[in-house]
Design an enzyme around this catalytic site. Sequence first.
Site, short mmCIF file in Angstrom:
data_model
loop_
_atom_site.label_atom_id
_atom_site.label_comp_id
_atom_site.label_asym_id
_atom_site.label_seq_id
_atom_site.Cartn_x
_atom_site.Cartn_y
_atom_site.Cartn_z
N CYS A 181 3.38 0.10 -8.46
CA CYS A 181 3.83 -1.77 -8.01
C CYS A 181 3.91 -1.88 -9.62
O CYS A 181 4.09 -1.99 -10.27
CB CYS A 181 2.95 -2.44 -7.70
SG CYS A 181 3.78 -3.64 -7.41
N CYS A 223 -2.03 1.03 -4.37
CA CYS A 223 -0.66 1.78 -4.23
C CYS A 223 -0.46 2.16 -5.79
O CYS A 223 0.47 3.13 -5.90
CB CYS A 223 0.48 0.91 -4.32
SG CYS A 223 0.66 -0.32 -5.10
N CYS A 259 0.58 -1.62 0.28
CA CYS A 259 -0.40 0.02 -0.08
C CYS A 259 1.21 1.08 -0.06
O CYS A 259 1.96 1.42 0.02
CB CYS A 259 -0.90 0.14 1.34
SG CYS A 259 -0.06 0.21 2.84
#
Length: 140
Positions: free
Chosen positions: A91, A87, A13
Amino acid sequence: MSAAPIPTVLFVCVHNAGRSQMAAAFLTHLGRGRVRVRSAGSAPADAVNPAVVEALHEVGIDISAETPKVLTVDAVRESDVVITMGCGDACPFFPGKRYLDWQLDDPAGQGVAAVRPIRDRIEQLVRELLGELGVGAAGS
């Protein structure tokens, strides 16, 4: 006959101070060594959210010594399953990895009363994940 490899799960996150910390704690607790667990954030906070620490303490899990960690490419590369929680595009993506995105409210700035339903939903998702990984939850 050799044992099945132990899967590695990475929870991500933004701040690694709430959702990903709760998910990692539940997976560690319920997986009892049958899963390798990591968590990280794309922009880690200075400390884990105190309401999150309290909410987990209520269910017998102590994360008071945990600290937010920065998301690295290596952490993603070394994981079998990457679970994101708000997020966005931070990522990295590697072919062959299993990616899941759990839509959960952000506990940032919330009191423990608001964190409890998020905690309970994360526990449910972690129990489902353990079943999908074929390792089952301890005590279920």
